[in-house]
Design an enzyme around this catalytic site. Structure first.
Site, short mmCIF file in Angstrom:
data_model
loop_
_atom_site.label_atom_id
_atom_site.label_comp_id
_atom_site.label_asym_id
_atom_site.label_seq_id
_atom_site.Cartn_x
_atom_site.Cartn_y
_atom_site.Cartn_z
N ASP A 106 -16.67 -2.83 -7.57
CA ASP A 106 -17.37 -2.38 -7.94
C ASP A 106 -17.92 -1.78 -9.06
OD1 ASP A 106 -16.11 -0.32 -6.74
OD2 ASP A 106 -17.76 0.10 -5.23
N THR A 111 -16.70 -5.17 3.34
CA THR A 111 -15.99 -4.59 4.08
C THR A 111 -17.46 -3.23 4.41
OG1 THR A 111 -15.91 -3.26 1.73
CG2 THR A 111 -13.33 -4.15 2.96
N LYS A 112 -16.74 -2.66 5.12
CA LYS A 112 -18.09 -1.48 5.31
C LYS A 112 -18.41 -0.51 4.21
CE LYS A 112 -15.52 0.64 8.78
NZ LYS A 112 -15.54 1.88 9.82
N GLU A 164 0.41 -0.94 0.07
CA GLU A 164 -0.18 0.16 0.42
C GLU A 164 1.16 1.45 -0.18
OE1 GLU A 164 -2.63 2.70 -0.54
OE2 GLU A 164 -3.50 0.91 -0.29
N GLU A 191 -18.29 -2.17 1.39
CA GLU A 191 -19.02 -3.01 0.42
C GLU A 191 -20.73 -2.89 1.07
OE1 GLU A 191 -18.60 -7.67 -1.45
OE2 GLU A 191 -17.46 -7.06 -0.06
N LYS A 244 -13.13 7.74 -16.07
CA LYS A 244 -12.69 8.17 -17.30
C LYS A 244 -12.12 7.70 -17.94
CE LYS A 244 -13.31 13.13 -14.96
NZ LYS A 244 -12.37 14.49 -14.55
N ASP A 283 -8.97 1.09 -7.91
CA ASP A 283 -9.04 2.16 -8.13
C ASP A 283 -10.14 1.76 -10.14
OD1 ASP A 283 -9.39 4.65 -9.57
OD2 ASP A 283 -8.30 5.81 -8.95
N ASP A 327 5.75 1.12 -4.85
CA ASP A 327 4.68 1.02 -6.05
C ASP A 327 4.22 -1.05 -5.94
OD1 ASP A 327 3.77 -0.16 -8.40
OD2 ASP A 327 5.31 1.59 -9.37
#
Length: 235
Positions: free
Chosen positions: A176, A213-214, A90, A216, A144, A140, A117
C-alpha cells in the site's frame, strides 16, 4: 606486541535484516495457541531441507507466505483451498500464536509454520522448484532512503525466489506504499527468468484469492491505494 605475520581474524559478515524483532505482548489465547499448536504445526529451521509431501502426507500445490502478520489472510486462503498446502513464515510470536490458535479452532490440516527469518527458510529448507506460489503481502516498506537496503525485495531475493518456484510458479506481492510498489516493479522487471502477468506490464487488479484485510479496508476508506504484482517464473 602483535605478530605482523599473523592475519587478523575475519569478522563474520552481518546480514542485513528486512524485519525488526518487536517485543509484542502475547495474549492468553495466543500463548495457548502457541503451546498447543506448535507441536502439531511448527517446523524448525534446524531440520534443513524438507520433503513437504512427506510433511503434509500428500503431494499438493505448495504456497509459502512470508510475513503473515496475525495470520488472518493465511487462515482464509487455507480454508478456501483445502486441496492446496501452505507454509507461513513469521518472526513475531503473537502473530504465530494467533495463527496457530486459528488453525486449531478451524481444524485446518493444510498449513505449517516457521517462526524465523524467511530468507533462511527459503535458502535452507525449501527444495528448488518446489513452490507453486510465494506470497509477500504488505512487507515493511522501510520509508527512509537510508533504510531502503533493508527492503526484502532486492535482486538477490528475486533470484532466490525464482530458484524455489517451479517453472510457471508465481511470486505475488502487494503493498500500500506507492514508492515501494515502484521499487518492486523496477527490481522484478530487471530480474531474469520472470514474466510480468500484468497486461500493461505494471500492476495486476487485486486477485480474488488475496483476502482483503481490515487494515486494507481502512486504507481504502482513507483513499489509500494498494498495488498487486504477479511475476511468473518462465525458466
Amino acid at each position: 606486541m602483535s605478530d605482523p605475520h599473523v592475519q587478523p581474524e575475519a569478522r563474520p559478515h552481518r546480514t542485513i535484516k528486512s524485519f525488526v524483532m518487536r517485543a509484542g505482548r502475547m495474549t492468553e489465547g495466543q500463548q495457548r495457541g502457541l503451546d498447543r499448536g506448535w507441536p502439531r504445526f511448527g517446523l524448525a529451521l534446524e531440520d534443513g531441507r524438507r520433503d513437504f509431501a512427506e510433511v503434509f502426507g500428500r503431494r499438493a500445490p505448495l504456497t509459502v507466505e512470508i510475513g503473515f502478520g496475525m495470520g488472518q489472510s493465511l487462515l482464509e486462503m487455507a480454508a478456501a483451498a483445502p486441496e492446496q498446502d501452505f507454509i507461513g513464515v513469521e518472526v513475531h510470536k503473537p502473530g504465530v500464536g494467533a495463527l496457530l490458535s486459528g488453525l486449531l479452532a478451524q481444524d485446518l490440516q493444510n498449513v505449517r509454520v516457521y517462526s524465523c527469518d524467511a530468507l533462511e527458510v527459503l535458502r535452507d529448507c525449501v527444495p528448488d522448484g518446489g513452490l507453486e506460489r510465494l506470497l509477500l503481502f504488505f512487507p515493511d516498506p522501510w520509508h527512509k532512503s537510508r533504510h531502503h537496503k533493508r527492503r526484502i525485495v532486492q535482486p538477490a531475493f528475486a533470484e532466490l525466489v525464482r530458484q524455489k518456484l517451479r517453472v510457471g510458479g508465481v511470486l505475488h506481492m502487494a503493498t500500500d506504499w506507492a514508492p515501494y510498489a515502484e521499487h518492486m516493479l523496477e527490481v522484478m522487471n530487471a530480474a531474469p527468468g520472470y514474466r510480468n502477468r500484468a497486461a500493461d506490464g505494471t500492476y495486476v487488479p487485486r486477485p480474488e484469492e488475496r483476502p482483503v484485510t481490515k487494515f486494507e479496508r481502512r486504507g481504502e476508506r482513507l483513499g489509500h491505494g494498494v498495488w498487486d504484482l504477479k511475476f511468473e517464473r518462465i525458466d
